[in-house]
Design a protein around this motif. Sequence first.
Motif, PDB file in Angstrom:
ATOM      1  N   LEU A  91      -5.204   5.501   2.793  1.00  0.00           N
ATOM      2  CA  LEU A  91      -4.011   5.577   3.633  1.00  0.00           C
ATOM      3  C   LEU A  91      -3.744   4.164   4.140  1.00  0.00           C
ATOM      4  N   HIS A  92      -3.209   3.402   3.294  1.00  0.00           N
ATOM      5  CA  HIS A  92      -3.242   1.971   3.256  1.00  0.00           C
ATOM      6  C   HIS A  92      -1.856   1.500   2.928  1.00  0.00           C
ATOM      7  N   GLY A  93      -1.601   0.233   3.054  1.00  0.00           N
ATOM      8  CA  GLY A  93      -0.301  -0.313   2.651  1.00  0.00           C
ATOM      9  C   GLY A  93      -0.205  -0.409   1.142  1.00  0.00           C
ATOM     10  N   SER A  94       0.358  -1.506   0.673  1.00  0.00           N
ATOM     11  CA  SER A  94       0.517  -1.681  -0.770  1.00  0.00           C
ATOM     12  C   SER A  94      -0.659  -2.446  -1.337  1.00  0.00           C
ATOM     13  N   ARG A 150       0.975   2.846  -1.498  1.00  0.00           N
ATOM     14  CA  ARG A 150       0.092   4.004  -1.400  1.00  0.00           C
ATOM     15  C   ARG A 150       0.663   5.073  -0.473  1.00  0.00           C
ATOM     16  N   GLN A 151       1.488   4.626   0.488  1.00  0.00           N
ATOM     17  CA  GLN A 151       2.105   5.593   1.381  1.00  0.00           C
ATOM     18  C   GLN A 151       3.004   6.550   0.590  1.00  0.00           C
ATOM     19  N   LEU A 197      -0.756   6.382  10.119  1.00  0.00           N
ATOM     20  CA  LEU A 197      -1.967   7.095   9.682  1.00  0.00           C
ATOM     21  C   LEU A 197      -1.957   8.585  10.030  1.00  0.00           C
ATOM     22  N   LEU A 198      -1.724   8.897  11.293  1.00  0.00           N
ATOM     23  CA  LEU A 198      -1.882  10.292  11.724  1.00  0.00           C
ATOM     24  C   LEU A 198      -0.845  11.205  11.084  1.00  0.00           C
ATOM     25  N   SER A 199       0.377  10.684  10.925  1.00  0.00           N
ATOM     26  CA  SER A 199       1.403  11.523  10.309  1.00  0.00           C
ATOM     27  C   SER A 199       1.097  11.757   8.829  1.00  0.00           C
TER      28      SER A 199
END
Length: 380
Positions: A100-103, A109-110, A146-148
């Motif tokens: 759960l990371h950026g690119s 990745r989102q 992250l949480l969403s």
Amino acid sequence: MKEILFSRKLVTPNGVISGNLFMADGLIAAIEVSDSPSSQAHDCTDDFLIPGLVDIHTDNLEKHYQPRPGAHWDAIGAALAHDAQCILAGVTTVFDSLSLHGSKDGLNRQEAFAPMIEAIDHATEEGLLRSEHLLHLRCEVTNPLLLSLVEPHLDNPRLKLLSVMDHTPGQRQTAKLDRFKENMIRAGTNDDDFHSMLEERTAWRNQEAAPKNRQTIVALAKEYGIALMSHDDESVEHVEESHSDGCIASEFPVSLIAAQKAHEYGMLNVMGAPNFVRGSSHSGNLSARECAELGLLDIISSDYIPLSMLRAAFMLSEAPFNWPMPKAIATVAGNPARLCGLIDRGEIMVGQRADLVQVHIAKNGWPVPRAIWRQGLRVA
Ligand SMILES: [Zn+2]
């Protein structure tokens, strides 16, 4: 399909025996010590018979979802290709470990996260996959979203593992920025590219949100009864925090002092098989072999090369380590299964799932999976 398997090297938790293994209803029904195959048995002769591997950390799915930078592939097609590599590496239970990371390398990745999970869900429901696919969500605590991202998946029955991590350049895995830069330059990145990569890996983060995000994930793991690991622990303080947060394993500790501290707290250490097989960490951190020599290695995961896991486990049974075979195999089967609460698999014992791998040792030492059963069915 034959329900009986014979091997002269059946790896049980208590030792290596010659015998016939009887399968029924997807389980190991009986094990009989014998020098010869029972009639009707599938004869593994001198090949090893070991429990199916349990891989708790692999990002291999991402590689198939985006086989080249910018080239997206069909998500079900990616799931099938990834599954094939896992099962042919002897991995009968795989935790698809999604960041759960950026690119990274052009993969957002989102955006990719939900389609990848859905594809595995659909492929599982349709019975298209040969390995059992579970879910490991890698929670990057500086991610403002992250949480969403995590919440919609908390009720997914495949979610069995959470980990908390922070890959901000200059922290933990990349604590030595100079060394990180050196590695990137050696891999062909120029100075400008390095700075834009640093920017890409930093800009989307919210450092202020990190402590609260971490505590929310810790609380959710407790509430949902999901195993929790810390990641890239570097210092004594990191491990102290992980332990008090209820982490039961330290994944890829980057320093010896962190791995030692984790053991003091009764946490297990997870190391990457490529690190072990190559002889060093690609990012210049703690060597998995050193960990093994010091008795600090408990679990091996494939990280990014599915076939490396089996190789690492067999290397542990050879010089200079000379671990007894049951202890070596436990690092890739029984130990990771128990860590995640999977008590029905990971050992060749009556009552366990008949997840089994016939392993032939090639002349150059490579362990080669020759036949694979999952819950009593031959799947490869
Ligand atoms: Zn990491």
